[in-house]
Design an enzyme around this catalytic site. Sequence first.
Site, PDB file in Angstrom:
ATOM      1  N   HIS A 122       0.867  -1.180   0.000  1.00 17.96           N
ATOM      2  CA  HIS A 122       0.000   0.000   0.000  1.00 17.96           C
ATOM      3  C   HIS A 122       0.910   1.239   0.000  1.00 17.96           C
ATOM      4  O   HIS A 122       2.033   1.179   0.503  1.00 17.96           O
ATOM      5  CB  HIS A 122      -0.831  -0.055   1.289  1.00 17.96           C
ATOM      6  CG  HIS A 122      -1.907   0.969   1.413  1.00 17.96           C
ATOM      7  ND1 HIS A 122      -1.678   2.245   1.850  1.00 17.96           N
ATOM      8  CD2 HIS A 122      -3.237   0.881   1.179  1.00 17.96           C
ATOM      9  CE1 HIS A 122      -2.833   2.913   1.885  1.00 17.96           C
ATOM     10  NE2 HIS A 122      -3.793   2.100   1.483  1.00 17.96           N
ATOM     11  N   ASP A 199       2.881  -4.944   8.076  1.00 18.05           N
ATOM     12  CA  ASP A 199       1.674  -4.138   7.933  1.00 18.05           C
ATOM     13  C   ASP A 199       0.483  -5.097   8.034  1.00 18.05           C
ATOM     14  O   ASP A 199       0.187  -5.845   7.102  1.00 18.05           O
ATOM     15  CB  ASP A 199       1.709  -3.429   6.573  1.00 18.05           C
ATOM     16  CG  ASP A 199       0.418  -2.688   6.269  1.00 18.05           C
ATOM     17  OD1 ASP A 199      -0.547  -2.814   7.049  1.00 18.05           O
ATOM     18  OD2 ASP A 199       0.370  -1.981   5.246  1.00 18.05           O
ATOM     19  N   GLN A 202      -4.652  -5.304   6.854  1.00 18.09           N
ATOM     20  CA  GLN A 202      -5.664  -6.161   6.227  1.00 18.09           C
ATOM     21  C   GLN A 202      -5.771  -7.540   6.868  1.00 18.09           C
ATOM     22  O   GLN A 202      -6.660  -8.301   6.517  1.00 18.09           O
ATOM     23  CB  GLN A 202      -5.356  -6.322   4.727  1.00 18.09           C
ATOM     24  CG  GLN A 202      -5.568  -5.065   3.916  1.00 18.09           C
ATOM     25  CD  GLN A 202      -7.007  -4.546   3.942  1.00 18.09           C
ATOM     26  OE1 GLN A 202      -7.946  -5.274   4.212  1.00 18.09           O
ATOM     27  NE2 GLN A 202      -7.167  -3.263   3.666  1.00 18.09           N
ATOM     28  N   LYS A 225     -10.462  -0.655  10.563  1.00 15.04           N
ATOM     29  CA  LYS A 225     -10.594  -1.821   9.681  1.00 15.04           C
ATOM     30  C   LYS A 225     -10.937  -3.077  10.474  1.00 15.04           C
ATOM     31  O   LYS A 225     -11.032  -4.167   9.925  1.00 15.04           O
ATOM     32  CB  LYS A 225      -9.301  -2.051   8.898  1.00 15.04           C
ATOM     33  CG  LYS A 225      -9.042  -0.967   7.854  1.00 15.04           C
ATOM     34  CD  LYS A 225      -7.852  -1.311   7.012  1.00 15.04           C
ATOM     35  CE  LYS A 225      -7.307  -0.124   6.252  1.00 15.04           C
ATOM     36  NZ  LYS A 225      -8.080   0.251   5.086  1.00 15.04           N
ATOM     37  N   CYS A 363      -4.797   2.582  -3.642  1.00 17.68           N
ATOM     38  CA  CYS A 363      -3.563   3.072  -3.007  1.00 17.68           C
ATOM     39  C   CYS A 363      -2.403   2.100  -3.212  1.00 17.68           C
ATOM     40  O   CYS A 363      -1.601   1.874  -2.290  1.00 17.68           O
ATOM     41  CB  CYS A 363      -3.759   3.340  -1.517  1.00 17.68           C
ATOM     42  SG  CYS A 363      -4.930   4.636  -1.187  1.00 17.68           S
TER      43      CYS A 363
HETATM   44  N1  PMP Z   1      -1.830  -0.882   4.581  1.00 19.73           N
HETATM   45  C1  PMP Z   1      -2.767  -1.615   3.984  1.00 19.73           C
HETATM   46  C2  PMP Z   1      -2.432  -2.992   3.493  1.00 19.73           C
HETATM   47  C3  PMP Z   1      -4.053  -1.089   3.820  1.00 19.73           C
HETATM   48  O1  PMP Z   1      -4.990  -1.820   3.210  1.00 19.73           O
HETATM   49  C4  PMP Z   1      -4.330   0.212   4.314  1.00 19.73           C
HETATM   50  C5  PMP Z   1      -5.697   0.827   4.158  1.00 19.73           C
HETATM   51  N2  PMP Z   1      -6.299   0.645   2.916  1.00 19.73           N
HETATM   52  C6  PMP Z   1      -3.314   0.921   4.947  1.00 19.73           C
HETATM   53  C7  PMP Z   1      -2.081   0.336   5.065  1.00 19.73           C
HETATM   54  C8  PMP Z   1      -3.533   2.292   5.487  1.00 19.73           C
HETATM   55  O2  PMP Z   1      -4.427   2.276   6.575  1.00 19.73           O
HETATM   56  P1  PMP Z   1      -4.956   3.616   7.205  1.00 19.73           P
HETATM   57  O3  PMP Z   1      -5.491   4.452   6.084  1.00 19.73           O
HETATM   58  O4  PMP Z   1      -6.026   3.187   8.166  1.00 19.73           O
HETATM   59  O5  PMP Z   1      -3.809   4.288   7.894  1.00 19.73           O
END
Ligand code: PMP
Length: 404
Positions: A122, A199, A202, A225, A363
């Site tokens: 991401h 990370d 997910q 999430k 993203c």
């Molecule tokens: N890493 C991953 C794999 C994600 O899916 C996301 C959110 N789509 C993020 C990081 C970022 O999370 P946040 O916007 O809650 O900081």
Amino acid sequence: MLNIAEIRKDFPILSRTVYGKPLVYLDNAATTQKPRCVVEKIEEMYYNLNANVHRGVHFLSQEATNAHEAARVTVQKFIGAKSSSEIVFTHGTTESINLVASSFCRAFCREGDEILITAMEHHSNIVPWQLQGDIKGVKLQVVPINENGELCLDELEKKISPCTKLIAVTHISNVLGTINPIEKITEIAHKHNIPILIDAAQSIPHLPIDVQKIDCDFLVFSSHKMYGPTGIGVLYGKEKWLDALPPYQGGGEMIASVTFERTTYSEIPFKFEAGTPDFVGSAALATALDYISEIGLKNISRYEHELLKYATQQLQTIKGLHIIGNATNKSSVISFLVDGIHPYDMGMLLDKMGIAVRTGHHCAEPLMNELGIPGTVRASLAFYNTHEEIDALIKGIERIITMF
Ligand code: PMP
């Protein structure tokens, strides 16, 4: 067996309609809906426990502090951390990675050092390191993926060099649904004496996670999430690393003493929590974790896997539909493209049928470039989704194809 009909009653939003149609919410990878108990906890905090934490001698402040610190222990237990001082509250995954990138690179990196990431990251696990590229001269090395969307593990080891200072990898891809073998990757990292950041944005709502078993050095995730409130998240760090890293931001709460000449810092985790923390968010996050724990992550994982299998089989019956990401080990996310239909059009038309999916690059623009596609349609599941909702998605896609 989960009683999904009963579980759905805990989420009032799931019974609303959009455009006069029942809402089919399949955008859970972006954010999950909130159970009643989480919303009620927020209300309770503001109605009964609202006072600034840590500094107050008065009753309310102590109650608020207790709730906030109890939440830290709930998080610690949820991820199997050794100590609650290894749990830092942040604004979310993004801030947690920025914190590590900033503090780690400041303390341990110099021009030419490398951070090893993967092609499926991401933006929030790419850009914070690039910012450090501008400041400290660190460079990114990227582990490629194969045609199924799985990480090339042998390439990972080949990319490690004496310049590699940290490995930062997603547990589950928010585009492909691939579950990466993080224990194996951690083993490789540690064989080379390199710390690893996972990370878990997910994965944490879908799989049981035990940071001591994984043995990772850092693990990050967002509350929103995982059925908790927005605006709060977690950085887990091994004590030795959190002790070694310099503070990320300065201000109140993170200090031991301040003079105009010199400041000394508080113990971990407070060293990394400048300013008034989100004590309402932390308490509500703890409520979300208790809620998930009561249902049981193993049960959640089993049900979601079955739903993913069903959705995949049904989608595969649609002519001209291509699933993007066919890893053997996959979770809760299905990206797809349909011949001749732009993902954006597909998403817009599904929306008019009450079906919420996400479209675009999610993203993960570098991943889209690797795959040679502009974006995908993404349906992402939670344990409150049903087989009937998958049927509605399939019917919707088929109708859109006939329209085109
Ligand atoms: N890493 C991953 C794999 C994600 O899916 C996301 C959110 N789509 C993020 C990081 C970022 O999370 P946040 O916007 O809650 O900081």
